[in-house]
Design a protein around this motif. Structure first.
Motif, PDB file in Angstrom:
ATOM      1  N   VAL A  83       0.845  -1.197   0.000  1.00  0.00           N
ATOM      2  CA  VAL A  83       0.000   0.000   0.000  1.00  0.00           C
ATOM      3  C   VAL A  83       0.878   1.244   0.000  1.00  0.00           C
ATOM      4  N   ASP A 101      -5.433   2.884  -5.040  1.00  0.00           N
ATOM      5  CA  ASP A 101      -6.276   3.302  -3.920  1.00  0.00           C
ATOM      6  C   ASP A 101      -6.645   4.761  -4.164  1.00  0.00           C
ATOM      7  N   ASP A 112     -13.712   6.217  -0.377  1.00  0.00           N
ATOM      8  CA  ASP A 112     -12.415   5.541  -0.379  1.00  0.00           C
ATOM      9  C   ASP A 112     -12.604   4.124  -0.910  1.00  0.00           C
ATOM     10  N   ALA A 114     -10.343   0.771  -3.284  1.00  0.00           N
ATOM     11  CA  ALA A 114      -9.105   0.316  -3.920  1.00  0.00           C
ATOM     12  C   ALA A 114      -9.365  -0.958  -4.706  1.00  0.00           C
ATOM     13  N   GLU A 208     -10.723  -3.217   3.880  1.00  0.00           N
ATOM     14  CA  GLU A 208      -9.663  -3.278   2.876  1.00  0.00           C
ATOM     15  C   GLU A 208      -8.627  -4.364   3.159  1.00  0.00           C
ATOM     16  N   HIS A 237      -4.676  -5.721  -3.005  1.00  0.00           N
ATOM     17  CA  HIS A 237      -5.416  -4.833  -2.094  1.00  0.00           C
ATOM     18  C   HIS A 237      -6.760  -4.492  -2.738  1.00  0.00           C
ATOM     19  N   GLU A 239     -10.691  -2.752  -1.661  1.00  0.00           N
ATOM     20  CA  GLU A 239     -11.346  -1.965  -0.609  1.00  0.00           C
ATOM     21  C   GLU A 239     -12.684  -1.425  -1.109  1.00  0.00           C
TER      22      GLU A 239
END
Length: 256
Positions: A83, A101, A112, A114, A208, A237, A239
């Motif tokens: 990240v 992200d 928000d 990702a 996430e 990742h 999210e």
């Protein structure tokens, strides 16, 4: 974006959730468009410029740019970067994976989300890594129902990841989100079920999972932002920002 200052758990009302939905729709549209641009030869700096233009044209503000000194609008993490990768002029290569992200502030509320994307053709093992990581996100989201506890989310993520032979990153966590980019509670991607605050209507969490192909270890590079795997394994990742409602989880950062 996971560097966080936590306060208290805030339950959002209907009008607040509507604003958060709009912020997250901007995020979702940016991620969708960036995904269409990813190919060998494109740089993460190119993607960052496109993202910032799209966010501002939509009436939003890039939430990450300037946050605790972060220099870009998007976190772009390639291969072994977990990240907080800083966009740069390094061209992507076929066989890479890239985690993007994106955060947006719109009318006082944050979105928000990702996603990890393949660059050209990737190996079967990396396809599995991306698939399992995204699945683990939705396993966690399934637990976002009234009466459950925060660690029910965490335990569901960890169980799915580990039964598929991968490792959950433990140094970084999900978080509450609303009028601040990072709010209470912290939401690890590991742990035993039945612990932590009980879920109430109007809570909004950024769930996430960060999942490594090898061991779970992470370290921070000298830029003080980019987190990488200790053993050189690749990392994925995914999210979403998700609200707890009486009708079940509402994924605010999903287009449909």
């Amino acid at each position: 974006m996971i560097k966080a200052t936590f306060r208290m758990i805030v339950c959002k009302g209907r009008d607040q959730l509507k604003k958060m939905r709009q912020a997250n729709l901007i995020v979702a549209r940016v991620l969708e468009h960036l995904g269409q641009l990813i190919k060998p030869g494109v740089t993460t700096a190119d993607l960052d410029l496109v993202a910032e233009d799209m966010i501002r044209e939509a009436g939003g503000v890039p939430a990450f740019k300037g946050y605790q000194g972060f220099p870009a609008s998007v976190c772009a993490s390639v291969n072994e970067q977990i990240v907080h990768g800083i966009p740069n002029g390094r061209p992507l290569k076929a066989g890479d994976i890239i985690s993007l992200d994106v955060g947006v502030k719109w009318k006082g509320f944050y979105g928000d989300s990702a996603q990890t994307f393949p660059v050209g053709k990737i190996s079967a093992e990396l396809h599995k890594l991306l698939k399992v990581t995204e699945e683990s996100l939705f396993k966690g989201i399934e637990q976002m129902v009234l009466g459950n506890r925060v660690s029910d989310i965490s335990a569901s993520v960890q169980k799915h990841v580990e039964k598929n032979g991968f490792s959950v990153v433990k140094e970084f966590v999900g978080h509450g989100i609303g009028q601040h980019l990072h709010e209470d509670p912290q939401i690890p991607n590991f742990g035993r079920p039945g612990h932590g605050p009980r879920l109430r209507e109007g809570m909004v969490f950024a769930i996430e999972p960060m999942v490594n192909s090898k061991g779970p270890g992470a370290k921070i590079l000298k830029d003080r932002w980019t987190a990488v795997t200790i053993d050189g394994g690749y990392s994925a990742h995914f999210e979403h920002s998700v609200a707890v409602t009486k009708d079940g989880p509402w994924i605010l950062s999903q287009l449909n």
